[in-house]
Design an enzyme around this catalytic site. Structure first.
Site, PDB file in Angstrom:
ATOM      1  N   CYS A 116      -6.431   9.207  -7.037  1.00 58.72           N
ATOM      2  CA  CYS A 116      -6.239  10.301  -7.994  1.00 58.72           C
ATOM      3  C   CYS A 116      -7.214  10.192  -9.161  1.00 58.72           C
ATOM      4  CB  CYS A 116      -4.798  10.348  -8.467  1.00 58.72           C
ATOM      5  SG  CYS A 116      -4.219   8.744  -8.981  1.00 58.72           S
ATOM      6  N   GLU A 147       3.080  10.591 -12.218  1.00 62.45           N
ATOM      7  CA  GLU A 147       1.649  10.289 -12.127  1.00 62.45           C
ATOM      8  C   GLU A 147       1.118  11.173 -11.009  1.00 62.45           C
ATOM      9  OE1 GLU A 147      -1.554   9.400 -11.156  1.00 62.45           O
ATOM     10  OE2 GLU A 147      -1.069   7.330 -10.553  1.00 62.45           O
ATOM     11  N   GLU A 198       1.738   3.882 -16.976  1.00 60.73           N
ATOM     12  CA  GLU A 198       2.025   2.655 -16.237  1.00 60.73           C
ATOM     13  C   GLU A 198       1.050   1.587 -16.713  1.00 60.73           C
ATOM     14  OE1 GLU A 198       1.998   3.905 -12.098  1.00 60.73           O
ATOM     15  OE2 GLU A 198       4.078   4.554 -12.299  1.00 60.73           O
ATOM     16  N   ASN A 232      -1.834   6.241  -0.627  1.00 54.52           N
ATOM     17  CA  ASN A 232      -3.219   5.795  -0.896  1.00 54.52           C
ATOM     18  C   ASN A 232      -3.298   4.384  -1.459  1.00 54.52           C
ATOM     19  OD1 ASN A 232      -2.195   6.735  -3.309  1.00 54.52           O
ATOM     20  ND2 ASN A 232      -4.094   7.663  -3.995  1.00 54.52           N
TER      21      ASN A 232
END
Ligand code: ADP
Length: 486
Positions: free
Chosen positions: A291, A257, A465, A158
């Site tokens: 997400c 993640e 992150e 994505n």
């Protein structure tokens, strides 16, 4: 779309990049443009021998990379950043071709990803240790922060560029070497970044890309090889759990993640235009395939009808189409499986009482294009409430009280991102404390920024992150006690 129009044709590579070399093999896999399902080209499958070589060479290269001065590492990273910016138009074209997102979003992603390199090129200079007070004379105590070693990673389709750079930038800045397996659906963006890493002077073995269509055996090696110290994953919770358990065999450090089921809450005192703008940004970006996309839109009953009417106007203005067409806001979904899943979620919601305000079907733009959709009267019993939609569907739930909506928002195993729209400062603090998510946007639908910690709680993962938290994930803490000091 083909790649012939790029100004730098050197960016198109069709094999793994290992130890500074392009490694062909006997078998290939096709990469398709999701806008028309046509092949963009073939990419070589990484072989088991090549995979082993990637880890051995990353392991061998790590000492020299670690021992460079921070100024040297920082300057090389900065060069990579400059080259990515200089090639941003081509990188965006590659991304739109293999992933489908509108060109403007692709350009945005390229720059956003590059910003992580810029940020961590600076942060490399601030990996500080400590000098501790001790309770005995003749002793000194130091705390060092050292690179973890070889880092492997697996990234999704994505965000074919940024998900790699969010990991590689802090890893390299910390003095680690890095191997990524990008999604088999979007390998070209990763390979173009590898080409630019070599041009930037990143030494052989420090940044490697392995490509293959059969993720499972590659993932097995990346998560179990004894020379690998850390594994970082972005993708679904289901696959993440499996990879996490594989990492247990050699006790690797991990960053995960994973999926999300973001609540978006518009309270009765929200500025409606700000809330609608937030909903558009957080829901329809990347055709709903992120997400952190708002997955459940809770709207207070007092403003429900007005909010829905305003949102409908904006949603019906969205232009669905191939990403390079002028004015496109919503591109295709990544593959047939993705669009079939969205169709199924919408159908089940309608069968069980949801109302269609707009959309709810495939677009005439092509096979994999789904119409931007609004459903109201969604309930917690519906699949669409409980699953990550990953498509351009806003599902709206009406609520009456703050207490009720916080409870409903937290009613998910996920805990990545959340959004709330309100003018009430006291409520803002209650939300920051009570919403069980790693991130919260107040009156804001797009939060990410290289200086900020991106990541989730609960089954959305672990690790962060971005910012100083992002580099911590690639550093070990070492305590050194010196005795007999006279
Ligand atoms: P998404 O829903 O984003 O496709 P996935 O978790 O399926 O999420 O995929 C994310 C990444 O994980 C991709 O690079 C994919 O190739 C990889 N992947 C999928 N299944 C496995 C597996 N069993 N082992 C290792 N990697 C996998």
């Amino acid at each position: 779309m083909s790649f012939s129009s790029l100004s730098n044709p050197e960016l198109i590579k069709n094999s793994s990049f290992i130890n500074g070399e392009w490694q062909q093999s006997q078998s290939n896999f096709d990469v398709f443009n999701p806008a028309d399902q046509k092949s963009l080209g073939y990419v070589s499958e990484v072989t088991p021998e090549q995979l082993e070589k990637s880890i051995n060479s990353a392991h061998a290269a790590q000492k020299e990379w670690r021992d460079k001065t921070v100024d040297e590492r920082s300057a090389i990273l900065r060069k990579w950043y400059d080259l990515i910016l200089a090639n941003q138009n081509d990188l965006a074209s590659i991304m739109t071709a293999e992933q489908g997102k509108p060109r403007k979003e692709a350009l945005g992603e390229v720059v956003y990803g590059a910003k992580y390199i810029e940020w961590y090129a600076e942060e490399a200079k601030r990996i500080n240790g400590d000098y501790l007070p001790v309770n005995q004379n003749g002793r000194r105590a130091l705390v060092l922060r050292r690179p973890v070693g070889v880092v492997t990673s697996i990234t999704p389709w994505n965000f074919p560029g940024a998900m790699i750079l969010r990991k590689a930038a802090p890893a390299l800045a910390a003095g680690c070497t890095f191997i990524v397996k990008p999604s088999e659906l979007t390998p070209y963006s990763a390979l173009a970044l590898a080409q630019l890493s070599a041009e930037a002077g990143i030494p052989a073995g420090v940044f490697n890309v392995v490509v293959g269509s059969n993720a499972q055996p590659i993932g097995e090696v990346l998560t179990t090889h004894p020379k690998v110290s850390k594994f970082s994953f972005t993708g679904s919770t289901q696959v993440g759990k499996k990879l996490l358990s594989q990492c247990a065999s050699t006790v690797k450090k991990t960053s995960m993640e994973l999926g999300g089921n973001a609540p978006f809450i518009a309270f009765e005192d929200a500025d409606l235009d700000v809330a609608v703008k937030g909903a558009m940004g957080s829901k329809f970006r990347n055709a709903g395939q992120t997400c952190v996309c708002a997955n459940r839109l809770f709207v207070h009953r007092d403003i429900h009808d007005e909010f829905v009417a305003k949102l409908k106007t904006k949603v019906e203005e969205l232009k669905v189409g191939e990403g390079n067409q002028e004015g496109t806001n919503v591109g295709p979904l990544i593959d047939e499986k993705a669009i079939a899943k969205v169709e199924q979620l919408v159908a089940q919601a309608i069968e069980t009482g949801a109302q269609i305000i707009t959309g709810a079907g495939r677009s005439e733009a092509g096979q994999q294009f789904y119409l931007p959709t609004i459903l109201t009267d969604v309930t917690p019993e519906m699949d669409i409430f409980n699953s990550e939609i990953f498509g351009p569907v806003a599902s709206i739930i009406s609520f009456e009280s703050e207490e009720e909506v916080i409870k409903l928002a937290n009613q998910t195993e996920y805990g990545l991102c959340s959004y709330a729209f309100t003018q009430n400062m006291n409520r803002v603090f209650r939300l920051t404390e009570q919403l069980e998510f790693g991130m919260l946007g107040i009156n804001e639908g797009v939060l990410s920024n290289p200086a900020a910690p991106f990541g989730g709680v609960k089954e959305s993962g672990m690790g962060r992150e971005g910012g100083r938290w992002g580099i911590d994930d690639y550093l070990e803490t070492k305590y050194v006690c010196i005795g007999d000091v006279k």
